[in-house]
Design a protein around this motif. Structure first.
Motif, PDB file in Angstrom:
ATOM      1  N   ILE A 268      11.356  17.103   7.101  1.00  0.00           N
ATOM      2  CA  ILE A 268      11.849  15.755   6.779  1.00  0.00           C
ATOM      3  C   ILE A 268      11.394  14.750   7.835  1.00  0.00           C
ATOM      4  N   PHE A 269      11.587  15.092   9.116  1.00  0.00           N
ATOM      5  CA  PHE A 269      11.274  14.132  10.172  1.00  0.00           C
ATOM      6  C   PHE A 269       9.763  13.940  10.354  1.00  0.00           C
ATOM      7  N   SER A 270       8.977  15.009  10.147  1.00  0.00           N
ATOM      8  CA  SER A 270       7.520  14.833  10.206  1.00  0.00           C
ATOM      9  C   SER A 270       7.071  13.885   9.110  1.00  0.00           C
ATOM     10  N   PHE A 271       7.582  14.132   7.923  1.00  0.00           N
ATOM     11  CA  PHE A 271       7.213  13.283   6.794  1.00  0.00           C
ATOM     12  C   PHE A 271       7.615  11.840   7.073  1.00  0.00           C
ATOM     13  N   LEU A 272       8.833  11.679   7.553  1.00  0.00           N
ATOM     14  CA  LEU A 272       9.356  10.336   7.836  1.00  0.00           C
ATOM     15  C   LEU A 272       8.469   9.608   8.836  1.00  0.00           C
ATOM     16  N   THR A 273       8.116  10.296   9.936  1.00  0.00           N
ATOM     17  CA  THR A 273       7.393   9.597  10.999  1.00  0.00           C
ATOM     18  C   THR A 273       5.925   9.359  10.657  1.00  0.00           C
ATOM     19  N   THR A 274       5.323  10.229   9.850  1.00  0.00           N
ATOM     20  CA  THR A 274       3.878  10.067   9.642  1.00  0.00           C
ATOM     21  C   THR A 274       3.497   9.447   8.308  1.00  0.00           C
ATOM     22  N   LYS A 275       4.344   9.600   7.307  1.00  0.00           N
ATOM     23  CA  LYS A 275       3.874   9.239   5.977  1.00  0.00           C
ATOM     24  C   LYS A 275       4.608   8.062   5.335  1.00  0.00           C
ATOM     25  N   THR A 276       5.663   7.580   5.935  1.00  0.00           N
ATOM     26  CA  THR A 276       6.476   6.579   5.236  1.00  0.00           C
ATOM     27  C   THR A 276       6.418   5.209   5.900  1.00  0.00           C
ATOM     28  N   THR A 277       6.772   4.210   5.116  1.00  0.00           N
ATOM     29  CA  THR A 277       6.827   2.848   5.656  1.00  0.00           C
ATOM     30  C   THR A 277       7.911   2.757   6.738  1.00  0.00           C
TER      31      THR A 277
ATOM     32  N   VAL B 265       0.829  -1.206   0.000  1.00  0.00           N
ATOM     33  CA  VAL B 265       0.000   0.000   0.000  1.00  0.00           C
ATOM     34  C   VAL B 265       0.866   1.259   0.000  1.00  0.00           C
ATOM     35  N   SER B 266       2.088   1.143  -0.509  1.00  0.00           N
ATOM     36  CA  SER B 266       2.917   2.349  -0.559  1.00  0.00           C
ATOM     37  C   SER B 266       3.712   2.406  -1.866  1.00  0.00           C
ATOM     38  N   ASN B 267       4.037   3.630  -2.248  1.00  0.00           N
ATOM     39  CA  ASN B 267       4.858   3.832  -3.437  1.00  0.00           C
ATOM     40  C   ASN B 267       6.183   4.451  -3.014  1.00  0.00           C
ATOM     41  N   ASN B 268       7.253   3.810  -3.360  1.00  0.00           N
ATOM     42  CA  ASN B 268       8.588   4.320  -3.048  1.00  0.00           C
ATOM     43  C   ASN B 268       8.719   4.722  -1.577  1.00  0.00           C
ATOM     44  N   GLY B 269       8.189   3.907  -0.694  1.00  0.00           N
ATOM     45  CA  GLY B 269       8.352   4.171   0.730  1.00  0.00           C
ATOM     46  C   GLY B 269       7.332   5.127   1.306  1.00  0.00           C
ATOM     47  N   ARG B 270       6.474   5.688   0.467  1.00  0.00           N
ATOM     48  CA  ARG B 270       5.463   6.598   0.991  1.00  0.00           C
ATOM     49  C   ARG B 270       4.114   5.872   1.054  1.00  0.00           C
ATOM     50  N   ILE B 271       3.519   5.903   2.221  1.00  0.00           N
ATOM     51  CA  ILE B 271       2.285   5.142   2.392  1.00  0.00           C
ATOM     52  C   ILE B 271       1.129   5.833   1.678  1.00  0.00           C
ATOM     53  N   ASN B 272       0.358   5.047   0.935  1.00  0.00           N
ATOM     54  CA  ASN B 272      -0.853   5.558   0.301  1.00  0.00           C
ATOM     55  C   ASN B 272      -2.027   5.288   1.245  1.00  0.00           C
ATOM     56  N   PHE B 273      -2.408   6.318   2.013  1.00  0.00           N
ATOM     57  CA  PHE B 273      -3.375   6.099   3.099  1.00  0.00           C
ATOM     58  C   PHE B 273      -4.754   5.698   2.560  1.00  0.00           C
ATOM     59  N   ASP B 274      -5.145   6.250   1.425  1.00  0.00           N
ATOM     60  CA  ASP B 274      -6.442   5.877   0.836  1.00  0.00           C
ATOM     61  C   ASP B 274      -6.510   4.378   0.631  1.00  0.00           C
ATOM     62  N   LYS B 275      -5.463   3.873  -0.012  1.00  0.00           N
ATOM     63  CA  LYS B 275      -5.418   2.467  -0.350  1.00  0.00           C
ATOM     64  C   LYS B 275      -5.369   1.626   0.927  1.00  0.00           C
TER      65      LYS B 275
ATOM     66  N   GLY C 246       8.906   5.070   8.760  1.00  0.00           N
ATOM     67  CA  GLY C 246       8.395   5.660   9.994  1.00  0.00           C
ATOM     68  C   GLY C 246       7.451   4.715  10.710  1.00  0.00           C
ATOM     69  N   ARG C 247       6.513   4.138   9.973  1.00  0.00           N
ATOM     70  CA  ARG C 247       5.552   3.210  10.563  1.00  0.00           C
ATOM     71  C   ARG C 247       6.286   2.072  11.255  1.00  0.00           C
ATOM     72  N   ARG C 248       7.355   1.595  10.620  1.00  0.00           N
ATOM     73  CA  ARG C 248       8.094   0.469  11.187  1.00  0.00           C
ATOM     74  C   ARG C 248       8.892   0.884  12.415  1.00  0.00           C
ATOM     75  N   ILE C 249       9.364   2.139  12.442  1.00  0.00           N
ATOM     76  CA  ILE C 249      10.069   2.600  13.639  1.00  0.00           C
ATOM     77  C   ILE C 249       9.110   2.575  14.834  1.00  0.00           C
ATOM     78  N   TYR C 250       7.886   3.058  14.625  1.00  0.00           N
ATOM     79  CA  TYR C 250       6.887   3.003  15.704  1.00  0.00           C
ATOM     80  C   TYR C 250       6.618   1.551  16.108  1.00  0.00           C
TER      81      TYR C 250
END
Lengths: 505, 388
Positions: B248-257, A373-383, B259-263
Motif C-alpha cells: 500500500i505505502f509503496s504504491f502510495l508514494t510512487t504511483k499516486t497523485t 495525467v492521472s486516473n482516480n488518483g493513480r498517475i499515468n506515467f506514459d501520459k 504521494g507525489r504531492r506529499i514529496y
C-alpha cells in the motif's frame, strides 16, 4: 609604479570535463570602476573565486599580480589582508545580529577577549555615515531592507581597509532609486581612491558608472573596452556577451489580437494582520485578452503583495474587493480556488517559491495539474512523460531529460520550467513577478518570446518588473504603483523611463 | 551540466547499493560471529516477528519524515493503545472485532490531535509530538493503573506470534514456496517491464549487469526467506500484514497523485502551496495516518507481549525514525523510499538480534546502534556535499 592595481595573467581553471576559465587575462587600473560582464556561466564568478582565494593557488594556472606583487592566495583571509574584498550576490549577514555586530564579525575590537563595544560603535557610526546609511548601529539586520543590508555589507568591507572592492550583482535586488544611490556611492569611493570591480547584468547601470568593461564568454575574454577610447554601447556589449547581435530590437515583436477585458479587479484592499497595516489600498485595474500589462513601482510599493493576494494568498493577511473574470464575479479566497479559476502566479523567487529544487523537471511541471495525467488518483506515467517532453521541446528547455533535477538547471531554464508548469495547468490569467530576475541576456530574450507566444495565444498577462526598459519593451499598458495604491496607467508606446520614474518617486 | 548530473546519479546508486551492501555485510558478520545461528530458520522467524512492529511503524513514519517533520509520540501511542486494549478485552471482556476497530479509530484520532496542532496551529512537530509522548505515556499508565494486564484472546496473539496454516508435504510448506516463487516472478517481471518503459521514453537505464546482480540479490534474499519459512513453521502471520502495508505505502508514494504531492509538500511547502496544494490538509492527514499505523503496531506488540504494559513501546519512535534515516530519507524532507526504509529497519533489526545472540549487553547495543545511525546520516550528508 604602474597604474594597474590588479593584473591576472593567463588564468586557466579546469573542472573535470569543463574549462571554466580559458587563458583569461584581466587587469584593473588603479582608482577606476571596472565592469565584468558576461552571461551566467561565462566564468565571472570563477574568476573572482580565483582572485579572492576561494580557489586556492595551485588549483588554477596563471599568475596574479596585486600592486605589482605576485600573489598566491591560500585563503580568503590572505586576500582580505591585502585589501581585496568581495561582496557576493547572496548577502552574508547574520539576520539576528545588529548592524555593528555584523560589521565587526570576525574582526572584533577586543581587549583580552572582551569586546570593546564603544570603540566598535564609534567606528560603525563613522563607516555608516560614509556609506550613507542613517541607522543606529544597534538595529537588527533582519529589520533592514535589502538595499540597506547591501550598504551594511559595504560598510563591513570598508572597516577592513580595503583598496579593491568586488561587487557581484549588487543591484539585482534593488529598485531603480536604490540602485542609483549605490552606484553614486561607488563613484564617491572612486574619488576617495577605491578601485571597484562591478559584476552586473544591468548593462545600462554598468555603462553609466564604469571606466572599463571586460566581456567574458564561455570562460574566455571577448574584449575589454575603455571609456573614451572605445565606443561603448549596450548593443556592443550584448553582442560580445552572447556572440550574436539582436537586430536593433532587444525585445521580440508581438502580434496579438487584444480582445475583451478578461481580468477586472475592483476596490481591492489587503490588510496585513502580521504587520498590522494596510498594504494594498483601493486598487482597481483590468487586463484584456492577449494583452501584456505591466505594474511598475519601487520596491515595497506592494506589487508582489497585490499579485499574490489576487492569486488567493492569505497567509497573515486579509483581502477584500471584487475580482471579475470575463465579467463574472469570482472568489479567489485561497490558492486552490485561484488555480481552479485559471490563474497562475510565477514568483520572483524561484528557489523559495517557484520550483522544488530537489525534484525533477517532470515532477515540477505536472505538480499543479497532476489530475490531468492521472486516473482516480493513480498517475499515468506514459501520459505524464509525453506531456512533459512536449513542453520541454516547445519551450526549448536545455536539459538532459525530464528526469534532470531542477537545481542543476540554469536560471533561464528554471524559469522556463516554471512557465511550463503553469502552461500545463491551462491557466489563462498569468501573473508574472519579475520574470527575468537573475537570468542572463540570451535567456531573457527567450523568456520574452515565450511571454509573447502566450499573449498571442489569447492568454491574459500581468507582469511585474523592477526594470523599466523591460516593462516598456514588453507591455501594452503599464500601471504605476506606489505605497499600495495605483496612481496611474500609461501606454507603453508613449511613456519613457523618465516620465514613469518622475511619477513613482 | 551533463557531467554533474551523471555524477549525481552515480552517487545516488552508490548510496542505494551502499545500504544493501551494509545489510549484507552485517548479515555475514553476525552469521560468522554467531556460529551460523543468525540464519537458522528459527531465528529468521524470530527476526521477522521481533521487528515487525518497528517496520510497521516505519511505513507511516516515512511519510512523516518525507513531509520534513518528525513524530516522537508513536511509542507512547503504542503503549496507550495496548493499555486500552487490555482494559477493554481483558478487564471488560468485550468482543475482539469491535474493540480492534475502535482502537484503530482511536489511533487515527490521536494522530488527528497531533496533526491539528502541527498543521493548523503551527506548533513545531518536535514539540507537539514530544508533548504527546509525555501525555500518552501518562495516559497508558493511568489506564493500566501502573500494572501489566493480560492475557489477550488467542486471535490477537495469533497476529504477532503465529504462522499461516500452510500446506505441509514431507514437513515442507508448499504455501511458503508458492508465495515466495510468485513474489520473485512478480518482482523480476515488473523490473523487466519498467526497464522496457524507460528505454521507450529515453530515460537512462542502468547497465545490464547491475540489473542482473540486483535480480540475483532479490532471488537469493527471497529464496532464502522461503527456504527458512518452508522448513520451519511456515509464513509468520505478521509478515502478511507487513507485506500488505508495504504494498500500500509503496504504491502510495510512487504511483499516486497523493504521494507525489506529499514529496512536493516536504520538498518545499511554499512551492506546493503556491501550486494550489492544501499543504495543511496533507500535513494533517499524514499525522492521522501515522496515528492509525501506530495503533496497528501497538496491537501487534500487545499481542506479542500478550499483555498491555505501561512500559510498552519505549524507544519505538527512535527505532522507526532511525530506520527511515538509515534507509536514505532526508532529515530536511522531500526524499525517502519505502524499500530503503525497510532495509534500514532490517539493518537495525539484525544488529539487535545478532548482538543479542552473541551476548552483547543491552547498554553496548545502544552505543553501537547510535553509531550506526550517526554514520549513516553523516555519509548521506557528505555525499550530498560532494554533489554540490
Amino acid at each position: 609604479m604602474s597604474d594597474k592595481i590588479l593584473e591576472m595573467k593567463n588564468i586557466t581553471k579546469r573542472y573535470p570535463g569543463v574549462v571554466a576559465l580559458d587563458n583569461v587575462s584581466f587587469s584593473v587600473k588603479n582608482k577606476t570602476i571596472h565592469a565584468l560582464v558576461g552571461e551566467n556561466g561565462a566564468g565571472k564568478s570563477t574568476l573572482m573565486k580565483v582572485l579572492s582565494g576561494v580557489i586556492t593557488s595551485g588549483n588554477y594556472e596563471g599568475d596574479i599580480y596585486y600592486k605589482n606583487e605576485h600573489c598566491e592566495f591560500k585563503t580568503i583571509k590572505e586576500s582580505e589582508n591585502l585589501g581585496i574584498a568581495i561582496i557576493h550576490q547572496e548577502l552574508a549577514l547574520v539576520p539576528y545580529l545588529s548592524i555593528r555586530e555584523n560589521i565587526f564579525l570576525g574582526h572584533e575590537h577586543s581587549k583580552f577577549g572582551v569586546n570593546d563595544v564603544y570603540k566598535m560603535r564609534e567606528e560603525a557610526i563613522e563607516v555608516l555615515k560614509r556609506v550613507g546609511l542613517s541607522r543606529m548601529p544597534e538595529t537588527i539586520v533582519s529589520d533592514l531592507s535589502v538595499a540597506e543590508q547591501q550598504l551594511v555589507e559595504i560598510a563591513k568591507a570598508l572597516t577592513k581597509h580595503i583598496e579593491l572592492l568586488v561587487l557581484d550583482e549588487p543591484t539585482s535586488a534593488l529598485n531603480e532609486n536604490e540602485s542609483n544611490q549605490l552606484l553614486n556611492l561607488l563613484l564617491e569611493f572612486k574619488k576617495e581612491g577605491l578601485t571597484s570591480i562591478l559584476i552586473s547584468h544591468k548593462l545600462s547601470e554598468v555603462i553609466k558608472v564604469c571606466d572599463a568593461f571586460t566581456i567574458l564568454r564561455d570562460g574566455a575574454v571577448v574584449e575589454t573596452l575603455y571609456r573614451g577610447i572605445d565606443e561603448v554601447t549596450e548593443g556592443r556589449i550584448v553582442q560580445g556577451m552572447v556572440g550574436r547581435s539582436f537586430a536593433n530590437n532587444y525585445y521580440p515583436p508581438r502580434d496579438s489580437d487584444i480582445g475583451d477585458v478578461v481580468l477586472k479587479v475592483e476596490d481591492w484592499n489587503v490588510f496585513s494582520t502580521a504587520e498590522d497595516k494596510q498594504i494594498i489600498k483601493d486598487v482597481s485595474f483590468d487586463v484584456k485578452r492577449g494583452e501584456v500589462v505591466g505594474i511598475a513601482g519601487l520596491m515595497g510599493a506592494g506589487r508582489t503583495e497585490l499579485a499574490m493576494s489576487i492569486f488567493g494568498y492569505r497567509e497573515g493577511q486579509k483581502a477584500s474587493g471584487k475580482i471579475y473574470k470575463n465579467q463574472e464575479l469570482i472568489q479567489n479566497n485561497n490558492i486552490s480556488m485561484a488555480v481552479k479559476n485559471g490563474f497562475a502566479y510565477i514568483s520572483e523567487d524561484r528557489k523559495v517559491y517557484g520550483l522544488i529544487q530537489m525534484s525533477t523537471i517532470k515532477d515540477n511541471m505536472t505538480l499543479v495539474n497532476l489530475k490531468s495525467v492521472s486516473n482516480n488518483g493513480r498517475i499515468n506515467f506514459d501520459k505524464e512523460i509525453n506531456e512533459v517532453n512536449t513542453l520541454i521541446e516547445q519551450l526549448v528547455i536545455r536539459c538532459t531529460g525530464h528526469e534532470q533535477v531542477v537545481e542543476t538547471l540554469s536560471g533561464g531554464n528554471q524559469q522556463k520550467v516554471a512557465l511550463a508548469k503553469w502552461i500545463f495547468s491551462d491557466a489563462d490569467i498569468i501573473l508574472l513577478d519579475e520574470p527575468t530576475r537573475g537570468i542572463d541576456v540570451g535567456a531573457k530574450y527567450e523568456i520574452f518570446s515565450i511571454i509573447n507566444q502566450l499573449a498571442e495565444s489569447g492568454k491574459t498577462i500581468l507582469m511585474i518588473s523592477s526594470e523599466l526598459p523591460e516593462l516598456l519593451g514588453m507591455c501594452d499598458r503599464i500601471y504605476l504603483m506606489t505605497q499600495g495604491k495605483i496612481i496611474g496607467c500609461v501606454d507603453a508606446e508613449d511613456a519613457t523611463q523618465e516620465t514613469i520614474m518622475a511619477q513613482l518617486i | 551540466m551533463n557531467k554533474l548530473n551523471i555524477k549525481g546519479s552515480n552517487l545516488k546508486n552508490f548510496k542505494k547499493y551502499g545500504m544493501i551492501l551494509t545489510l549484507v555485510a552485517i548479515i555475514i558478520f553476525f552469521q560468522i560471529l554467531t556460529g551460523g545461528s543468525l540464519l537458522k530458520p528459527l531465528n529468521i522467524a524470530n527476526i521477522v516477528q521481533q521487528n515487525s512492529y518497528i517496520l510497521i511503524l516505519s511505513t507511516a513514519m516515512l511519510l512523516v519524515i518525507i513531509r520534513g517533520t518528525v513524530d516522537l509520540s508513536v511509542g507512547s501511542i503504542c503503549a496507550f493503545i495496548g493499555g486500552v486494549a487490555a482494559m477493554l478485552l481483558v478487564q471488560k471482556q468485550l468482543p475482539l472485532g469491535p474493540v480492534i476497530l475502535f482502537l484503530l479509530l482511536l489511533g487515527a484520532v490521536i494522530g488527528a490531535w497531533n496533526g491539528f496542532w502541527i498543521a493548523y496551529v503551527g506548533v513545531p512537530p518536535f514539540i507537539v509530538t514530544l508533548a504527546s509522548q509525555l501525555i500518552f505515556r501518562g495516559l497508558a499508565i493511568i489506564v493500566l493503573d501502573g500494572q501489566t494486564i493480560g492475557p489477550f484472546p488467542n486471535q490477537l496473539r495469533a497476529v504477532s506470534s503465529s504462522f499461516l496454516p500452510g500446506i505441509w508435504v514431507n514437513s515442507i510448506d508448499l504455501l511458503s514456496l508458492f508465495v515466495g516463487l510468485a513474489l520473485i516472478a512478480f518482482i523480476l517481471l515488473s523490473r523487466v517491464f519498467a526497464r522496457r518503459k524507460s528505454k521507450k521514453y529515453g530515460i537512462p537505464v542502468r547497465k545490464l549487469w547491475i540489473e542482473f546482480v540486483e535480480a540475483l540479490f532479490i532471488i537469493i534474499f527471497i529464496g532464502f526467506l522461503i527456504f527458512s519459512f518452508a522448513t520451519f513453521q511456515g509464513i509468520p502471520s505478521v509478515l502478511v500484514l507487513l507485506g500488505i502495508l508495504i504494498i500500500i505505502f509503496s504504491f502510495l508514494t510512487t504511483k499516486t497523485t497523493v504521494g507525489r504531492r506529499i514529496y512536493a509538500v516536504g520538498g518545499n511547502d511554499k512551492v506546493a502551496m503556491l501550486s494550489g496544494i492544501d499543504t495543511k490538509k496533507y500535513t494533517f492527514m499524514i499525522f492521522v495516518t501515522m496515528g492509525f499505523i501506530a495503533s496497528v503496531a501497538g496491537l501487534v506488540y500487545a499481542g506479542r507481549l500478550n499483555a498491555g504494559s505501561p512500559k510498552a513501546g519505549v524507544g519505538f519512535e527512535l527505532d522507526s525514525i532511525a530506520a527511515c534515516y538509515i534507509g536514505g530519507a532526508s532529515a530536511s524532507g522531500g526524499i525517502g523510499t519505502i524499500a530503503g526504509t525497510m532495509i534500514g529497519g532490517l539493518i537495525m533489526g539484525i544488529l539487535n538480534n545478532g548482538m543479542s545472540i552473541i551476548g552483547v549487553a543491552v547498554d553496548w547495543q545502544q552505543v553501537i546502534k547510535g553509531l550506526v545511525l550517526l554514520l549513516a546520516v553523516a555519509f548521506d550528508l557528505m555525499s550530498n556535499k560532494k554533489k554540490q
